[in-house]
Design an enzyme around this catalytic site. Structure first.
Site, PDB file in Angstrom:
ATOM      1  N   HIS A   1      -3.321  10.441  11.806  1.00  0.00           N
ATOM      2  CA  HIS A   1      -2.138   9.677  12.209  1.00  0.00           C
ATOM      3  C   HIS A   1      -1.895   9.967  13.685  1.00  0.00           C
ATOM      4  CE1 HIS A   1       2.064   8.352  12.457  1.00  0.00           C
ATOM      5  NE2 HIS A   1       2.293   9.495  13.087  1.00  0.00           N
TER       6      HIS A   1
ATOM      7  N   ASN B   1      -7.938   7.079   6.744  1.00  0.00           N
ATOM      8  CA  ASN B   1      -8.407   6.824   8.115  1.00  0.00           C
ATOM      9  C   ASN B   1      -8.292   8.051   9.024  1.00  0.00           C
ATOM     10  OD1 ASN B   1      -5.671   6.766   8.370  1.00  0.00           O
ATOM     11  ND2 ASN B   1      -5.540   4.744   9.311  1.00  0.00           N
TER      12      ASN B   1
ATOM     13  N   ARG C   1     -11.298   7.667  14.489  1.00  0.00           N
ATOM     14  CA  ARG C   1     -11.359   6.953  13.205  1.00  0.00           C
ATOM     15  C   ARG C   1     -12.747   6.375  12.944  1.00  0.00           C
ATOM     16  NH1 ARG C   1      -5.209   4.438  13.504  1.00  0.00           N
ATOM     17  NH2 ARG C   1      -4.236   6.007  12.163  1.00  0.00           N
TER      18      ARG C   1
ATOM     19  N   THR D   1      -6.302   1.175  13.270  1.00  0.00           N
ATOM     20  CA  THR D   1      -5.902   1.651  11.939  1.00  0.00           C
ATOM     21  C   THR D   1      -7.025   1.432  10.927  1.00  0.00           C
ATOM     22  OG1 THR D   1      -3.641   1.012  12.497  1.00  0.00           O
ATOM     23  CG2 THR D   1      -4.094   1.460  10.172  1.00  0.00           C
TER      24      THR D   1
ATOM     25  N   PHE E   1       0.809  -1.225   0.000  1.00  0.00           N
ATOM     26  CA  PHE E   1       0.000   0.000   0.000  1.00  0.00           C
ATOM     27  C   PHE E   1       0.845   1.279   0.000  1.00  0.00           C
ATOM     28  CE2 PHE E   1       0.434  -1.328   4.490  1.00  0.00           C
ATOM     29  CZ  PHE E   1       0.951  -0.174   5.070  1.00  0.00           C
TER      30      PHE E   1
HETATM   31  P1  GDP Z   1      -1.189   3.699  12.098  1.00  0.00           P
HETATM   32  O1  GDP Z   1       0.014   3.842  13.006  1.00  0.00           O
HETATM   33  O2  GDP Z   1      -2.415   3.229  12.833  1.00  0.00           O
HETATM   34  O3  GDP Z   1      -1.466   4.928  11.248  1.00  0.00           O
HETATM   35  O4  GDP Z   1      -0.850   2.513  11.081  1.00  0.00           O
HETATM   36  P2  GDP Z   1       0.489   2.103  10.306  1.00  0.00           P
HETATM   37  O5  GDP Z   1       1.666   2.883  10.791  1.00  0.00           O
HETATM   38  O6  GDP Z   1       0.560   0.614  10.338  1.00  0.00           O
HETATM   39  O7  GDP Z   1       0.188   2.511   8.792  1.00  0.00           O
HETATM   40  C1  GDP Z   1       0.342   3.831   8.343  1.00  0.00           C
HETATM   41  C2  GDP Z   1      -0.835   4.196   7.464  1.00  0.00           C
HETATM   42  O8  GDP Z   1      -0.793   3.389   6.279  1.00  0.00           O
HETATM   43  C3  GDP Z   1      -2.210   3.895   8.071  1.00  0.00           C
HETATM   44  O9  GDP Z   1      -2.687   4.918   8.886  1.00  0.00           O
HETATM   45  C4  GDP Z   1      -3.074   3.703   6.852  1.00  0.00           C
HETATM   46  O10 GDP Z   1      -3.477   4.961   6.314  1.00  0.00           O
HETATM   47  C5  GDP Z   1      -2.109   3.046   5.869  1.00  0.00           C
HETATM   48  N1  GDP Z   1      -2.254   1.588   5.897  1.00  0.00           N
HETATM   49  C6  GDP Z   1      -1.799   0.722   6.829  1.00  0.00           C
HETATM   50  N2  GDP Z   1      -2.103  -0.542   6.529  1.00  0.00           N
HETATM   51  C7  GDP Z   1      -2.764  -0.484   5.336  1.00  0.00           C
HETATM   52  C8  GDP Z   1      -3.340  -1.464   4.489  1.00  0.00           C
HETATM   53  O11 GDP Z   1      -3.305  -2.673   4.754  1.00  0.00           O
HETATM   54  N3  GDP Z   1      -3.947  -0.992   3.358  1.00  0.00           N
HETATM   55  C9  GDP Z   1      -4.002   0.331   3.033  1.00  0.00           C
HETATM   56  N4  GDP Z   1      -4.589   0.715   1.903  1.00  0.00           N
HETATM   57  N5  GDP Z   1      -3.463   1.286   3.813  1.00  0.00           N
HETATM   58  C10 GDP Z   1      -2.859   0.889   4.953  1.00  0.00           C
END
Ligand code: GDP
Length: 147
Positions: free
Chosen positions: A117, A114, A104, A93, A59
């Site tokens: 951050h 979402n 969210r 997330t 992604f």
């Molecule tokens: P966060 O810390 O909850 O924001 O999550 P992460 O650090 O794991 O991921 C960063 C951002 O990437 C997330 O807020 C989402 O916008 C995006 N993201 C994470 N996992 C996915 C996924 O499986 N699919 C998609 N399309 N976006 C994702």
């Protein structure tokens, strides 16, 4: 001891949908103080650096494209145990899994869009805050001094 500040982004989708005010309201209701804040548009290299940890993920390209698609609001938030407390306030997330009443759940459109951050550790809160704010742009609620 847990840190007293975290870093947040109100993402492009939430800005476009006029959710800045309602999200800031949830942040204040959650007991957070706003110590720094500005609206900016990320350059591609900035977004790539910010999300470098996800470089190998499927992604990643879509995430960079989305995060550079429009203005965002970046802010530093203060509260005791801020990182953990803010992760609780924003929810999972994936908004489909986010708890009722979380930011969210209320404002996200999808996993990618979402709404916000939130830093995932005190160390990243410090790195991410410094990434966007100089010392003279940050004001601690405790005495409104630069920190
Ligand atoms: P966060 O810390 O909850 O924001 O999550 P992460 O650090 O794991 O991921 C960063 C951002 O990437 C997330 O807020 C989402 O916008 C995006 N993201 C994470 N996992 C996915 C996924 O499986 N699919 C998609 N399309 N976006 C994702």
């Amino acid at each position: 001891m847990a840190g007293t500040f975290t870093f947040t982004i109100i993402k492009p989708g939430a800005v476009t949908n006029e959710h800045i005010g309602p999200i800031l309201n949830e942040i204040n209701k959650g007991g957070f103080h706003i110590s720094a804040m500005k609206m900016i548009k990320l350059r591609t290299t900035q977004a790539q650096n910010f999300y470098a940890i996800h470089k190998e993920k499927a992604f990643y390209d879509a995430l960079i494209k989305f995060m550079t698609s429009g203005p965002i609001v970046v802010a530093i938030l203060e509260k005791e145990n801020a990182v953990e407390e803010y992760r609780k306030l924003i929810g999972s997330t994936d908004p489909a899994k986010a708890e009722e009443g979380t930011i969210r759940k209320l404002f996200a459109q999808s996993m990618q869009q979402n709404a916000v951050h939130g830093s995932d550790s005190d160390c990243n809160a410090a790195i991410e805050s410094t990434f966007f704010f100089s010392k003279s742009e940050r004001f601690s609620i405790f005495d409104r001094r630069e920190f």
